[in-house]
Design an enzyme around this catalytic site. Structure first.
Site, short mmCIF file in Angstrom:
data_model
loop_
_atom_site.label_atom_id
_atom_site.label_comp_id
_atom_site.label_asym_id
_atom_site.label_seq_id
_atom_site.Cartn_x
_atom_site.Cartn_y
_atom_site.Cartn_z
N THR A 396 0.88 -1.16 0.00
CA THR A 396 0.00 0.00 0.00
C THR A 396 0.92 1.21 0.00
O THR A 396 2.13 1.06 0.08
CB THR A 396 -0.89 -0.06 1.25
OG1 THR A 396 -1.63 -1.28 1.21
CG2 THR A 396 -1.85 1.10 1.38
N THR A 414 -4.22 1.92 -2.33
CA THR A 414 -3.54 0.66 -2.61
C THR A 414 -4.12 -0.05 -3.83
O THR A 414 -5.24 0.23 -4.26
CB THR A 414 -3.65 -0.27 -1.38
OG1 THR A 414 -2.88 -1.45 -1.60
CG2 THR A 414 -5.09 -0.66 -1.11
N ASP A 438 -9.60 -9.28 -0.10
CA ASP A 438 -9.76 -8.88 1.30
C ASP A 438 -11.12 -9.28 1.87
O ASP A 438 -11.37 -9.11 3.06
CB ASP A 438 -9.58 -7.37 1.44
CG ASP A 438 -8.11 -6.98 1.59
OD1 ASP A 438 -7.27 -7.88 1.73
OD2 ASP A 438 -7.81 -5.77 1.56
#
Length: 585
Positions: A396, A414, A438
């Site tokens: 990131t 990111t 994620d």
């Protein structure tokens, strides 16, 4: 106020101040059962001097981008203007994480104390389901989850930067995008570290011809000193400069991406792009030793977790214990493990989890209850009730900005993994994220191998995945004190925590706060990872006797820290990664 020696400034000359203080070696006596051992601190050396500026400063992962942001400030732009220009420049010069194909968060504090949080996290497509990461046999597929066109979320960066600019900016939009266009068209010489990084990333890009063409010299890896030009990216940036978000979310760019998705079993459609919106949210706020902590709300977990940990730690004498002492490492670890457990149990996209107990999690009373479960001499044992975690990439990047009027921006964005998915849709010139990795793996799929299946973060149409990004601003007595943030996956939360503690409790300047060693604990696995200077050998021996498991790491995070010290701004770029820097005027 902290004392420093004569200061070279970004605007020339020297500022006379008191001689620098020698770093203190603080000794802390800690009882471990019947054993008492002295733990010697490992505070950064006094020569860790920050960059000083009087009127405004930008700190980012690339000095070229920081200078572009600095020029915007010098031209009369404010912190949001500079952050937008810096972010677009990073999309050109820092391709591993700088992006227009990803997303992130921006926390703003105006010179009048006004605050706002801008959520431009990527979204799942309309076809997303909680079971989308399972294969035809109903088994979890890591490749689908992290390394395929299916893992790409609708990018949010362009919409988020435009929304923040629309509400807070002052200079023309096209002025802020033009430097990035020029960099992409004319190119820039590659540094040693960036040439090496791109060369390594080419392995990941091999299945994607457009990516290989973008990041190689006719298939041959670039070398340091080569001029890196990106004409397709320049063309996309020009559409954005001329048409704003419509240049990205409507027309040619989404058409090219949708065609690429359809040919490669991806899910994004032109309609998914057209439906995307960035969101302005209310910041989360807490207090720590009389300071106001201003953080990002969900779907970032960072603001909640940082405030929760500071609340737990507030009654303890961290300054008296000393930096790097076993007592402090133990207490911070216990705060970290409790906050990370709450993160897994409760936090997700607020648009899909309206009953999240945010106010309870950041309350002093909740922290007191958790604090009462901490034994000062014995480590708490984590269990699978709190889960192990899927990998969240370190790649990131963060931008910190303060302007002449002391308006401030903390921006973290990111592509998820380094160079994102490795996919460049033909004709677009920019990397796409793999951010949908994620999301949790599948409903109920929680086990000791690292999979999580809790409901708040399961994939759904239009949902934003949970994030650890933690852009944070600190104020004291109504005045700006500090801007901080970092990359580093789940270590972001704890890196930001420690930069704040280093300034408030240990009296460090911006560069010292960034140079200081860091630790990380995330409930499961039940391990403290540490940089060598974060916990000296004597402290590590005590911690092991307390029941902690420790594991060394070479580095953690790459924070960008700015501290207001009287009439001056201190900027401490993180020296853990090459090419970063701060530029002020």
């Amino acid at each position: 106020m902290r004392d420093f020696g004569n200061k070279p400034t970004a605007f020339g000359g020297m500022v006379e101040c008191h001689p620098p203080k020698e770093p203190q070696l603080t000794r802390n006596l800690l009882s471990v059962a019947i054993l008492t051992i002295a733990a010697i601190t490992s505070r950064p050396a006094a020569q860790s001097q920050p960059v000083y500026a009087q009127h405004g400063v930008v700190a980012s992962a690339n000095m070229i981008a920081s200078e572009i942001g600095r020029d915007v400030l010098a031209e009369g732009g404010n912190a949001v203007d500079a952050a937008v220009a810096t972010a677009f420049a990073l999309a050109v010069v820092h391709p591993s994480a700088g992006n227009i194909g990803g997303g992130g968060f921006l926390v703003f504090r105006g010179s009048n104390g006004e605050t706002a949080a801008y959520d431009f996290r990527e979204k799942a497509p309309a076809s997303a389901t909680p079971e989308m990461w399972l294969d035809e046999n109903g088994q979890y597929s890591s490749r689908k989850h992290h390394s395929s066109h299916l893992a790409v979320g609708v990018p949010g960066t362009v919409a988020g930067l435009h929304l923040a600019w629309q509400q807070q900016g002052s200079l023309p939009w096209i002025r802020l995008v033009e430097p990035a266009i020029e960099l992409a068209e004319e190119g820039f010489p590659l540094s040693v570290s960036l040439a090496r990084s791109i060369g390594f990333a080419l392995r990941k890009m091999q299945p994607y011809p457009a990516a290989v063409a973008q990041f190689s010299n006719n298939g041959v890896p670039y070398e340091a000193g080569d001029v890196f030009r990106q004409p397709d990216l320049a063309r996309s940036l020009r559409l954005i400069a001329e048409r704003g978000p419509d240049g990205f979310y409507k027309g040619e760019i989404p058409r090219l991406i949708a065609q690429d998705m359809a040919a490669n079993r991806g899910a994004l459609t032109e309609q998914d792009f057209a439906d995307y919106r960035a969101v302005r949210r209310e910041v989360v706020k807490g207090t720590y030793r009389g300071h106001e902590i201003i953080g990002m709300p969900p779907p970032s977990s960072g603001g909640i977790a940082v405030i929760e940990m500071l609340n737990i730690l507030e009654p303890f004498d961290l300054a008296g214990n000393g930096f790097g002492s076993a007592a402090n490492v133990h207490l911070m670890t216990e705060a970290m493990r409790r906050a990370f457990r709450d993160r897994a149990m409760h936090v997700g996209d607020p648009d899909f989890n309206p009953d999240m107990p945010v106010e309870r999690l950041i309350s002093k009373s909740h922290a007191a209850q958790l604090r009462n479960t901490i034994d000062r001499d014995v480590a708490t044992a984590s269990s699978l009730v709190g889960f192990e975690w899927l990998a969240e990439s370190d790649e990131t990047t963060h931008i910190s900005v303060v302007d002449r009027d002391r308006g401030a921006v903390s921006l973290t964005y990111t592509l998820e993994a380094g160079y994102g998915s490795g996919i460049v849709s033909p004709g677009t010139g920019f990397l796409l994220n793999n951010e949908l990795g994620d999301f949790n793996a599948a409903p109920g799929l929680t086990n000791d191998r690292g999979l999580i299946g809790t409901a708040p973060n399961l994939a759904q149409p239009g949902k934003r995945p949970l994030s650890s990004m933690s852009p944070t601003i600190v104020a004291k007595d109504g005045e700006l004190l500090m801007v901080t943030g970092s990359p580093g996956g789940r270590t972001i939360i704890n890196t930001v925590l420690q930069t704040i503690i280093n300034v408030i409790d240990h009296g460090m300047n911006a560069q010292e706060a960034n140079d200081a060693g860091r630790i990380h604990h995330q409930w499961m696995p039940d391990v403290i990872s540490y940089e060598p200077t974060a916990a000296p050998p004597d402290a590590r021996r005590i911690l092991e006797q307390m029941g902690h498991t420790l594991r060394p790491r070479s580095s953690q995070g790459a924070a960008q820290v700015i501290v207001v010290e009287g009439d001056l701004l201190e900027a401490g770029p993180d020296r853990r990664r090459a090419d970063g820097g701060a530029a002020g005027y």
